[in-house]
Scaffold this active site. Structure first.
Site, PDB file in Angstrom:
ATOM      1  N   GLY A   1       0.654  -0.729  -0.072  1.00 33.51           N
ATOM      2  CA  GLY A   1      -0.150  -0.346   0.290  1.00 33.51           C
ATOM      3  C   GLY A   1       1.043   1.188  -0.009  1.00 33.51           C
ATOM      4  O   GLY A   1       1.726   1.584   0.596  1.00 33.51           O
TER       5      GLY A   1
ATOM      6  N   GLY B   1      -7.433  -7.688  -7.290  1.00 35.14           N
ATOM      7  CA  GLY B   1      -5.598  -7.410  -7.459  1.00 35.14           C
ATOM      8  C   GLY B   1      -5.094  -8.395  -7.455  1.00 35.14           C
ATOM      9  O   GLY B   1      -5.613  -9.261  -7.250  1.00 35.14           O
ATOM     10  N   ARG B   2      -4.056  -8.232  -7.357  1.00 34.34           N
ATOM     11  CA  ARG B   2      -2.995  -9.539  -6.303  1.00 34.34           C
ATOM     12  C   ARG B   2      -3.904 -10.041  -5.065  1.00 34.34           C
ATOM     13  O   ARG B   2      -3.794 -11.202  -5.484  1.00 34.34           O
ATOM     14  CB  ARG B   2      -2.010  -8.739  -6.496  1.00 34.34           C
ATOM     15  CG  ARG B   2      -1.040  -9.004  -7.325  1.00 34.34           C
ATOM     16  CD  ARG B   2       0.400  -8.093  -6.571  1.00 34.34           C
ATOM     17  NE  ARG B   2       0.343  -6.676  -6.357  1.00 34.34           N
ATOM     18  CZ  ARG B   2       0.710  -5.721  -7.042  1.00 34.34           C
ATOM     19  NH1 ARG B   2       1.495  -5.522  -7.864  1.00 34.34           N
ATOM     20  NH2 ARG B   2      -0.306  -4.633  -6.283  1.00 34.34           N
ATOM     21  N   ILE B   3      -3.761  -9.517  -4.419  1.00 41.29           N
ATOM     22  CA  ILE B   3      -4.335 -10.106  -3.063  1.00 41.29           C
ATOM     23  C   ILE B   3      -5.745 -10.490  -3.490  1.00 41.29           C
ATOM     24  O   ILE B   3      -6.748 -11.636  -3.277  1.00 41.29           O
ATOM     25  CB  ILE B   3      -4.687  -9.162  -2.195  1.00 41.29           C
ATOM     26  CG1 ILE B   3      -2.728  -8.928  -1.303  1.00 41.29           C
ATOM     27  CG2 ILE B   3      -5.218  -9.731  -0.886  1.00 41.29           C
ATOM     28  CD1 ILE B   3      -2.691  -7.652  -0.510  1.00 41.29           C
TER      29      ILE B   3
ATOM     30  N   ARG C   1     -11.724  -1.124 -11.206  1.00 42.61           N
ATOM     31  CA  ARG C   1     -12.022   0.263 -12.353  1.00 42.61           C
ATOM     32  C   ARG C   1     -12.254  -1.174 -13.512  1.00 42.61           C
ATOM     33  O   ARG C   1     -13.185   0.142 -14.840  1.00 42.61           O
ATOM     34  CB  ARG C   1     -10.676   0.916 -12.112  1.00 42.61           C
ATOM     35  CG  ARG C   1     -10.731   1.763 -12.408  1.00 42.61           C
ATOM     36  CD  ARG C   1      -9.858   2.610 -10.934  1.00 42.61           C
ATOM     37  NE  ARG C   1      -8.763   1.606 -11.075  1.00 42.61           N
ATOM     38  CZ  ARG C   1      -7.767   1.998 -10.499  1.00 42.61           C
ATOM     39  NH1 ARG C   1      -7.761   3.532 -10.119  1.00 42.61           N
ATOM     40  NH2 ARG C   1      -6.493   0.787  -9.489  1.00 42.61           N
TER      41      ARG C   1
ATOM     42  N   ARG D   1      -7.941  -0.738   3.629  1.00 42.73           N
ATOM     43  CA  ARG D   1      -6.846  -0.184   4.601  1.00 42.73           C
ATOM     44  C   ARG D   1      -8.511   0.760   4.977  1.00 42.73           C
ATOM     45  O   ARG D   1      -9.633   0.727   4.831  1.00 42.73           O
ATOM     46  CB  ARG D   1      -6.585   1.116   3.543  1.00 42.73           C
ATOM     47  CG  ARG D   1      -5.026   1.189   3.552  1.00 42.73           C
ATOM     48  CD  ARG D   1      -4.461   1.210   4.312  1.00 42.73           C
ATOM     49  NE  ARG D   1      -2.406   0.859   3.567  1.00 42.73           N
ATOM     50  CZ  ARG D   1      -2.397  -0.059   3.868  1.00 42.73           C
ATOM     51  NH1 ARG D   1      -2.504  -1.458   4.351  1.00 42.73           N
ATOM     52  NH2 ARG D   1      -0.927  -0.233   2.713  1.00 42.73           N
TER      53      ARG D   1
ATOM     54  N   ASP E   1      -9.863  -6.210   9.764  1.00 39.14           N
ATOM     55  CA  ASP E   1      -7.581  -5.744   9.914  1.00 39.14           C
ATOM     56  C   ASP E   1      -7.929  -4.413  10.274  1.00 39.14           C
ATOM     57  O   ASP E   1      -6.334  -4.447  10.214  1.00 39.14           O
ATOM     58  CB  ASP E   1      -7.409  -7.190   9.107  1.00 39.14           C
ATOM     59  CG  ASP E   1      -5.654  -7.607   8.956  1.00 39.14           C
ATOM     60  OD1 ASP E   1      -5.834  -7.362  10.441  1.00 39.14           O
ATOM     61  OD2 ASP E   1      -4.856  -7.045   8.555  1.00 39.14           O
TER      62      ASP E   1
ATOM     63  N   HIS F   1      -3.979  -4.762  12.383  1.00 36.78           N
ATOM     64  CA  HIS F   1      -3.772  -5.196  10.753  1.00 36.78           C
ATOM     65  C   HIS F   1      -2.213  -5.663  10.536  1.00 36.78           C
ATOM     66  O   HIS F   1      -0.859  -5.917  10.873  1.00 36.78           O
ATOM     67  CB  HIS F   1      -2.688  -3.422  10.603  1.00 36.78           C
ATOM     68  CG  HIS F   1      -2.346  -2.772   9.023  1.00 36.78           C
ATOM     69  ND1 HIS F   1      -2.520  -1.881   8.906  1.00 36.78           N
ATOM     70  CD2 HIS F   1      -1.946  -3.788   8.244  1.00 36.78           C
ATOM     71  CE1 HIS F   1      -2.021  -1.678   7.501  1.00 36.78           C
ATOM     72  NE2 HIS F   1      -1.802  -2.827   7.198  1.00 36.78           N
ATOM     73  N   ILE F   2      -2.890  -6.877  10.712  1.00 37.83           N
ATOM     74  CA  ILE F   2      -1.340  -8.386  10.667  1.00 37.83           C
ATOM     75  C   ILE F   2      -1.434  -9.212   9.330  1.00 37.83           C
ATOM     76  O   ILE F   2      -1.120 -10.472   9.360  1.00 37.83           O
ATOM     77  CB  ILE F   2      -1.960  -8.875  12.097  1.00 37.83           C
ATOM     78  CG1 ILE F   2      -3.772 -10.029  11.722  1.00 37.83           C
ATOM     79  CG2 ILE F   2      -1.097  -8.587  13.210  1.00 37.83           C
ATOM     80  CD1 ILE F   2      -3.540 -11.239  13.038  1.00 37.83           C
TER      81      ILE F   2
HETATM   82  P1  NDP Z   1      -3.096  -4.434  -6.185  1.00 37.58           P
HETATM   83  O1  NDP Z   1      -3.170  -3.019  -6.327  1.00 37.58           O
HETATM   84  O2  NDP Z   1      -3.335  -5.764  -6.666  1.00 37.58           O
HETATM   85  O3  NDP Z   1      -4.611  -4.316  -6.239  1.00 37.58           O
HETATM   86  C1  NDP Z   1      -5.930  -2.550  -5.885  1.00 37.58           C
HETATM   87  C2  NDP Z   1      -7.524  -3.081  -6.623  1.00 37.58           C
HETATM   88  O4  NDP Z   1      -8.071  -2.217  -6.094  1.00 37.58           O
HETATM   89  C3  NDP Z   1      -7.075  -3.243  -8.107  1.00 37.58           C
HETATM   90  O5  NDP Z   1      -7.765  -4.457  -8.294  1.00 37.58           O
HETATM   91  C4  NDP Z   1      -8.267  -2.460  -8.439  1.00 37.58           C
HETATM   92  O6  NDP Z   1      -9.194  -2.755  -9.238  1.00 37.58           O
HETATM   93  C5  NDP Z   1      -8.984  -1.956  -6.679  1.00 37.58           C
HETATM   94  N1  NDP Z   1      -9.649  -0.738  -6.718  1.00 37.58           N
HETATM   95  C6  NDP Z   1      -8.961   0.536  -7.382  1.00 37.58           C
HETATM   96  N2  NDP Z   1     -10.102   1.037  -7.160  1.00 37.58           N
HETATM   97  C7  NDP Z   1     -11.120   0.959  -7.536  1.00 37.58           C
HETATM   98  C8  NDP Z   1     -12.251   0.860  -6.957  1.00 37.58           C
HETATM   99  N3  NDP Z   1     -12.802   2.714  -7.220  1.00 37.58           N
HETATM  100  N4  NDP Z   1     -13.488   0.307  -6.907  1.00 37.58           N
HETATM  101  C9  NDP Z   1     -13.167  -0.929  -7.316  1.00 37.58           C
HETATM  102  N5  NDP Z   1     -11.899  -1.342  -6.887  1.00 37.58           N
HETATM  103  C10 NDP Z   1     -10.658  -0.840  -7.278  1.00 37.58           C
HETATM  104  O7  NDP Z   1      -2.907  -4.463  -4.780  1.00 37.58           O
HETATM  105  P2  NDP Z   1      -3.318  -5.927  -4.180  1.00 37.58           P
HETATM  106  O8  NDP Z   1      -3.675  -6.535  -4.299  1.00 37.58           O
HETATM  107  O9  NDP Z   1      -1.662  -5.952  -3.387  1.00 37.58           O
HETATM  108  O10 NDP Z   1      -3.084  -5.041  -2.239  1.00 37.58           O
HETATM  109  C11 NDP Z   1      -4.158  -3.914  -2.062  1.00 37.58           C
HETATM  110  C12 NDP Z   1      -4.508  -2.864  -1.328  1.00 37.58           C
HETATM  111  O11 NDP Z   1      -3.935  -4.486   0.511  1.00 37.58           O
HETATM  112  C13 NDP Z   1      -3.133  -2.503  -0.460  1.00 37.58           C
HETATM  113  O12 NDP Z   1      -3.541  -1.472  -1.444  1.00 37.58           O
HETATM  114  C14 NDP Z   1      -3.328  -2.117   0.593  1.00 37.58           C
HETATM  115  O13 NDP Z   1      -3.782  -1.153   0.496  1.00 37.58           O
HETATM  116  C15 NDP Z   1      -3.718  -3.361   1.120  1.00 37.58           C
HETATM  117  N6  NDP Z   1      -3.481  -4.618   2.095  1.00 37.58           N
HETATM  118  C16 NDP Z   1      -3.394  -4.904   3.493  1.00 37.58           C
HETATM  119  C17 NDP Z   1      -2.995  -5.631   4.211  1.00 37.58           C
HETATM  120  C18 NDP Z   1      -2.813  -6.314   5.498  1.00 37.58           C
HETATM  121  O14 NDP Z   1      -2.066  -6.363   6.006  1.00 37.58           O
HETATM  122  N7  NDP Z   1      -4.106  -5.315   5.828  1.00 37.58           N
HETATM  123  C19 NDP Z   1      -1.345  -6.249   3.073  1.00 37.58           C
HETATM  124  C20 NDP Z   1      -1.163  -6.079   2.281  1.00 37.58           C
HETATM  125  C21 NDP Z   1      -1.990  -4.767   1.275  1.00 37.58           C
HETATM  126  P3  NDP Z   1      -8.394  -2.394 -10.740  1.00 37.58           P
HETATM  127  O15 NDP Z   1      -7.321  -2.570 -10.666  1.00 37.58           O
HETATM  128  O16 NDP Z   1      -9.600  -2.499 -11.951  1.00 37.58           O
HETATM  129  O17 NDP Z   1      -8.081   0.049 -11.376  1.00 37.58           O
HETATM  130  C1  DGY Z   2       0.840  -3.275   2.706  1.00 35.24           C
HETATM  131  O1  DGY Z   2       1.708  -3.717   3.165  1.00 35.24           O
HETATM  132  O2  DGY Z   2       0.135  -2.274   2.603  1.00 35.24           O
HETATM  133  C2  DGY Z   2       0.622  -3.923   4.369  1.00 35.24           C
HETATM  134  O3  DGY Z   2      -0.962  -3.048   4.937  1.00 35.24           O
HETATM  135  C3  DGY Z   2       1.190  -3.827   5.116  1.00 35.24           C
HETATM  136  O4  DGY Z   2       1.823  -5.491   4.735  1.00 35.24           O
END
Ligand code: NDP
Ligand code: DGY
Length: 327
Positions: free
Chosen positions: A84, A162-164, A185, A244, A268, A292-293
């Site tokens: 993030g 997305g990835r997650i 999107r 988030r 989380d 947040h784990i």
């Molecule tokens: P990616 O960039 O792969 O995925 C983000 C997704 O968000 C994309 O699929 C994107 O869709 C989507 N998105 C963006 N804007 C919108 C919207 N307006 N409406 C719906 N979907 C939208 O990131 P990751 O999957 O790697 O990570 C995602 C998030 O997870 C991070 O940004 C972070 O905030 C959070 N995270 C939390 C963790 C935790 O500890 N809880 C750990 C790791 C990450 P599109 O491709 O269509 O734009």
């Molecule tokens: C991230 O990487 O964005 C997570 O929130 C913590 O790993």
């Protein structure tokens, strides 16, 4: 002056040793570390970054114009120990030609796993059950006591495939999920793998038994899950957020949970972090809050630390980063 004396790096926290070893071994820079498990106070951050060529930061460090100004014109690279990047003032960073490194992919499995664990714990009321065993509330086996909701035959909606999000969907499907809806999107070709149906947000919210938020925090997603959003969910639905905290309006979530508008929530991530222990959400049995784990496995944090260090070094030397954020 040697390169070692010239390149100054500020590391905003004690990070897993894997990354520190890489930085020390490279011998490229003068490392200044906020050597604590607690966040660097703002005044120390501003002092620490002065004249820095590189900053290695965490998601809890707000890197805004003030910090960039305090760092000054030497700053070439910001490397964050996170995927993030909503804590970084991206427009301003881009304007100044500063490169950004981050940690995609390496934490996807750990975060997806935690999301599934949180979903099951929330839907099957595990924290309540554990508490009842300890406090003597377990009197006998009762037909409807601590009943929850199961995944088999359900509809799951993923906001942000997305990835997650995709990794979560992959893990949930084998539980017998009947329909997998997603929104974002644009439609994703990789959704085919999980038979994902791209639907408008309203459809996802209204038809899902489990709504899972895994999108990034952007101006568009800030406050996305609000009163209107929860009012469209089924009364039997479960809300899960591992993206988030700011994607959710927490007052509206409290109202939806306490009025029975939705069945339960698992979070989380919250606003703020840590969530104050007196926060109303923590009074609710149908709200499971984790600190947040998502990515917190030893190996994942070690690899994140390595990647963050390697991104930083590449940024300092002007070479290709293993994971550079495209801005
Ligand atoms: P990616 O960039 O792969 O995925 C983000 C997704 O968000 C994309 O699929 C994107 O869709 C989507 N998105 C963006 N804007 C919108 C919207 N307006 N409406 C719906 N979907 C939208 O990131 P990751 O999957 O790697 O990570 C995602 C998030 O997870 C991070 O940004 C972070 O905030 C959070 N995270 C939390 C963790 C935790 O500890 N809880 C750990 C790791 C990450 P599109 O491709 O269509 O734009
Ligand atoms: C991230 O990487 O964005 C997570 O929130 C913590 O790993």
């Amino acid at each position: 002056m040697s390169a070692q004396q010239i390149l100054k790096v500020f590391v905003t926290r004690r990070i897993p040793q894997e990354g520190m070893k890489i930085l020390q071994k490279a011998g490229l820079c003068n490392l200044s570390v906020w050597d604590s498990d607690e966040p660097v106070p703002r005044a120390e951050l501003l002092k620490g970054v002065a004249g820095a060529h590189g900053i290695l930061c965490l998601l809890s460090d707000k890197i805004d114009t003030e910090v960039l100004d305090a760092a000054g014109p030497n700053l070439k690279v910001i490397s964050t120990l996170s995927v993030g990047f909503d804590h970084l003032a991206i427009d301003e960073i881009k304007k100044r030609g500063i490169r950004v490194g981050y940690t995609p992919d390496v934490l996807t499995d750990a975060t997806a796993e935690l999301t599934v664990a949180l979903l099951l714990a929330t839907a099957r009321r595990l924290p309540e059950g554990v508490e009842e065993v300890k406090n003597g509330g377990w009197s006998t086996w009762k037909p409807l006591w601590l009943c929850g909701y199961g995944l088999s035959g359900s509809t799951v909606g993923v906001i942000g495939l997305g990835r997650i999000g995709l990794a979560i969907a992959r893990r949930l499907k084998p539980f017998g999920v009947k329909r997998l809806l997603y929104t974002g999107r644009q439609p994703k070709p990789q959704a085919q793998e999980v038979d994902g149906e791209y639907v408008p947000l309203d459809t996802l919210v209204g038809e899902s038994d489990f709504v899972v938020v895994s999108c990034s925090l952007t101006p568009d997603t800030q406050g996305l899950c609000d009163k209107t959003f929860f009012s469209k969910m089924k009364k039997t639905s479960i809300f899960i957020n591992t993206s988030r905290g700011s994607v959710v309006n927490q007052e509206d979530l409290f109202e939806a949970l306490s009025s029975g508008q939705i069945a339960a929530a698992g979070l989380d991530v919250t606003t703020p972090e840590p969530l104050p222990t007196v926060h109303p959400l923590l009074t609710l049995k149908n709200c499971v809050v984790l600190p947040h784990i998502g990515s917190a496995t030893y190996s994942t944090r070690g690899v994140m630390s390595e990647l963050t260090a390697n991104n930083l070094l590449a940024g300092l030397t002007g070479s290709e980063m293993p994971s550079e954020l495209k801005m």
